[in-house]
Design a protein around this motif. Sequence first.
Motif, PDB file in Angstrom:
ATOM      1  N   UNK A   1       0.828  -1.200   0.000  1.00  0.00           N
ATOM      2  CA  UNK A   1       0.000   0.000   0.000  1.00  0.00           C
ATOM      3  C   UNK A   1       0.869   1.259   0.000  1.00  0.00           C
ATOM      4  N   UNK A   2       1.908   1.248   0.799  1.00  0.00           N
ATOM      5  CA  UNK A   2       2.739   2.446   0.943  1.00  0.00           C
ATOM      6  C   UNK A   2       3.350   2.896  -0.379  1.00  0.00           C
ATOM      7  N   UNK A   3       3.675   1.962  -1.262  1.00  0.00           N
ATOM      8  CA  UNK A   3       4.297   2.350  -2.541  1.00  0.00           C
ATOM      9  C   UNK A   3       3.329   3.129  -3.424  1.00  0.00           C
ATOM     10  N   UNK A   4       2.035   3.012  -3.149  1.00  0.00           N
ATOM     11  CA  UNK A   4       1.045   3.806  -3.874  1.00  0.00           C
ATOM     12  C   UNK A   4       0.760   5.129  -3.170  1.00  0.00           C
ATOM     13  N   UNK A   5       0.845   5.126  -1.839  1.00  0.00           N
ATOM     14  CA  UNK A   5       0.510   6.314  -1.059  1.00  0.00           C
ATOM     15  C   UNK A   5       1.632   7.360  -1.109  1.00  0.00           C
ATOM     16  N   UNK A   6       2.878   6.909  -1.064  1.00  0.00           N
ATOM     17  CA  UNK A   6       3.998   7.862  -0.989  1.00  0.00           C
ATOM     18  C   UNK A   6       4.027   8.863  -2.145  1.00  0.00           C
ATOM     19  N   UNK A   7       3.879   8.423  -3.414  1.00  0.00           N
ATOM     20  CA  UNK A   7       3.901   9.408  -4.509  1.00  0.00           C
ATOM     21  C   UNK A   7       2.806  10.467  -4.368  1.00  0.00           C
ATOM     22  N   UNK A   8       1.634  10.069  -3.896  1.00  0.00           N
ATOM     23  CA  UNK A   8       0.551  11.031  -3.679  1.00  0.00           C
ATOM     24  C   UNK A   8       0.952  12.053  -2.629  1.00  0.00           C
TER      25      UNK A   8
ATOM     26  N   UNK B   1       3.952  12.905  -1.740  1.00  0.00           N
ATOM     27  CA  UNK B   1       5.030  13.744  -2.281  1.00  0.00           C
ATOM     28  C   UNK B   1       4.455  14.850  -3.157  1.00  0.00           C
ATOM     29  N   UNK B   2       3.444  14.503  -3.961  1.00  0.00           N
ATOM     30  CA  UNK B   2       2.801  15.517  -4.807  1.00  0.00           C
ATOM     31  C   UNK B   2       2.106  16.574  -3.957  1.00  0.00           C
ATOM     32  N   UNK B   3       1.358  16.143  -2.940  1.00  0.00           N
ATOM     33  CA  UNK B   3       0.658  17.086  -2.074  1.00  0.00           C
ATOM     34  C   UNK B   3       1.636  17.989  -1.344  1.00  0.00           C
ATOM     35  N   UNK B   4       2.755  17.414  -0.930  1.00  0.00           N
ATOM     36  CA  UNK B   4       3.777  18.211  -0.250  1.00  0.00           C
ATOM     37  C   UNK B   4       4.379  19.246  -1.193  1.00  0.00           C
ATOM     38  N   UNK B   5       4.644  18.828  -2.444  1.00  0.00           N
ATOM     39  CA  UNK B   5       5.233  19.747  -3.427  1.00  0.00           C
ATOM     40  C   UNK B   5       4.290  20.904  -3.740  1.00  0.00           C
ATOM     41  N   UNK B   6       2.989  20.653  -3.654  1.00  0.00           N
ATOM     42  CA  UNK B   6       2.016  21.716  -3.909  1.00  0.00           C
ATOM     43  C   UNK B   6       1.989  22.747  -2.784  1.00  0.00           C
ATOM     44  N   UNK B   7       2.468  22.347  -1.612  1.00  0.00           N
ATOM     45  CA  UNK B   7       2.541  23.260  -0.468  1.00  0.00           C
ATOM     46  C   UNK B   7       1.197  23.718   0.041  1.00  0.00           C
TER      47      UNK B   7
ATOM     48  N   UNK C   1       3.342  14.913   8.078  1.00  0.00           N
ATOM     49  CA  UNK C   1       3.969  13.937   8.967  1.00  0.00           C
ATOM     50  C   UNK C   1       2.942  13.054   9.649  1.00  0.00           C
ATOM     51  N   UNK C   2       1.781  13.613   9.994  1.00  0.00           N
ATOM     52  CA  UNK C   2       0.726  12.835  10.648  1.00  0.00           C
ATOM     53  C   UNK C   2       0.093  11.822   9.708  1.00  0.00           C
ATOM     54  N   UNK C   3       0.176  12.086   8.404  1.00  0.00           N
ATOM     55  CA  UNK C   3      -0.502  11.228   7.436  1.00  0.00           C
ATOM     56  C   UNK C   3       0.105   9.836   7.369  1.00  0.00           C
ATOM     57  N   UNK C   4       1.408   9.724   7.560  1.00  0.00           N
ATOM     58  CA  UNK C   4       2.091   8.426   7.530  1.00  0.00           C
ATOM     59  C   UNK C   4       3.093   8.375   8.677  1.00  0.00           C
ATOM     60  N   UNK C   5       2.880   7.448   9.592  1.00  0.00           N
ATOM     61  CA  UNK C   5       3.775   7.291  10.749  1.00  0.00           C
ATOM     62  C   UNK C   5       4.385   5.901  10.717  1.00  0.00           C
ATOM     63  N   UNK C   6       5.716   5.784  10.473  1.00  0.00           N
ATOM     64  CA  UNK C   6       6.354   4.468  10.479  1.00  0.00           C
ATOM     65  C   UNK C   6       6.090   3.754  11.798  1.00  0.00           C
TER      66      UNK C   6
ATOM     67  N   UNK D   1       6.844  -0.091  12.078  1.00  0.00           N
ATOM     68  CA  UNK D   1       7.785  -1.199  12.162  1.00  0.00           C
ATOM     69  C   UNK D   1       8.443  -1.337  10.794  1.00  0.00           C
ATOM     70  N   UNK D   2       9.511  -2.110  10.664  1.00  0.00           N
ATOM     71  CA  UNK D   2      10.176  -2.221   9.355  1.00  0.00           C
ATOM     72  C   UNK D   2       9.207  -2.605   8.233  1.00  0.00           C
ATOM     73  N   UNK D   3       9.141  -1.753   7.220  1.00  0.00           N
ATOM     74  CA  UNK D   3       8.292  -2.012   6.076  1.00  0.00           C
ATOM     75  C   UNK D   3       6.824  -1.726   6.279  1.00  0.00           C
ATOM     76  N   UNK D   4       6.467  -1.150   7.439  1.00  0.00           N
ATOM     77  CA  UNK D   4       5.073  -0.865   7.727  1.00  0.00           C
ATOM     78  C   UNK D   4       4.904   0.541   8.292  1.00  0.00           C
ATOM     79  N   UNK D   5       3.698   1.061   8.150  1.00  0.00           N
ATOM     80  CA  UNK D   5       3.386   2.388   8.695  1.00  0.00           C
ATOM     81  C   UNK D   5       1.893   2.473   8.949  1.00  0.00           C
ATOM     82  N   UNK D   6       1.527   3.376   9.833  1.00  0.00           N
ATOM     83  CA  UNK D   6       0.117   3.679  10.066  1.00  0.00           C
ATOM     84  C   UNK D   6      -0.234   4.899   9.222  1.00  0.00           C
ATOM     85  N   UNK D   7      -1.274   4.789   8.436  1.00  0.00           N
ATOM     86  CA  UNK D   7      -1.653   5.903   7.574  1.00  0.00           C
ATOM     87  C   UNK D   7      -3.007   6.449   7.985  1.00  0.00           C
ATOM     88  N   UNK D   8      -3.148   7.744   7.878  1.00  0.00           N
ATOM     89  CA  UNK D   8      -4.354   8.462   8.271  1.00  0.00           C
ATOM     90  C   UNK D   8      -5.113   8.861   7.004  1.00  0.00           C
TER      91      UNK D   8
END
Length: 291
Positions: free
Chosen positions: A195-202, A204-210, A218-223, A225-232
């Motif tokens: 899932x994360x490989x699909x969420x990260x590019x989105x 990154x785009x939202x961050x670039x838009x400022x 930072x709250x949207x994705x919180x690592x 454990x290895x290879x896992x994260x909690x997403x909001x």
Amino acid sequence: MEPFISTTAAKSPSLFLLPSWMKADDRLTAGFSSRMGGVSASPWNELNVGLHVGDRAQDVVRNREVIAEALGWPFEAWTCAEQVHGSRVHRVTAEDRGRGRESRESAIGDADALMTNEKDILLASFYADCVPLYFWDPQREAVALAHAGWKGTVAEIAVRTTEAMTEAFGSKPAEIRAAIGPSIGGCCYEVDENVLRHVRPLLEELSALGIVEADSQERAVLPSSPGKARIDLKEINRQIMIKAGILPTHIEITQWCTGCRTDLFYSHRTEQGRTGRMASWIGLGRGAARA
């Protein structure tokens, strides 16, 4: 302040309403159902409104009727789609009124967002952790619902819905009111790299838009454990709504988490798939709006 307020009347289902919207226009109804106050037996107890989870069809239809009755709407107005975790938006016309209310076969096909400017149509969609997105254009008297799991979120269904309202009804994004309803929170929604490989590019785009603050990113994705994260997903959809042109001050966002509160809501993840479904709904009745 929490926008979705619990309300339970005697012999009525427990529902979560959007009173700030409903007070602004007394023709409008918008809210989210709980798991309490219906007729379904275990493990769907009590207010399951999903026809696809193994519950008795007659119990599901009765639960839908109970909700409509509590809202003061005719059940014939209840209109829904067969959701597929996509991003297609369907414009609901008067001819669509009532589709899907009693059977999956009659539902609007292959649509995860519904919109209409017709009166006396109650749009409904179904959830057990995914994010309900509400849209209301008070100027053009148009409403919409979108169902956003992680796939719909990544496909930016909030943008697709806003664009569709703009094209169909002449809506202006800055005039649209939006709300994000009860759904699984970042506290309970851990995902892996698939899932994360699909969420990260989105993100990154939202961050670039400022368009949002760094701490929101930072709250949207919180690592976790290895290879896992909690997403909001609620926060990510809020950011996508802002990208669509909806003003941050026009977005209501709930704090209710379906994963934490299985006493109130169904949670596909927490209950390991064997559970019911809640409904989101929105509709505009006929008559003059309150001045």
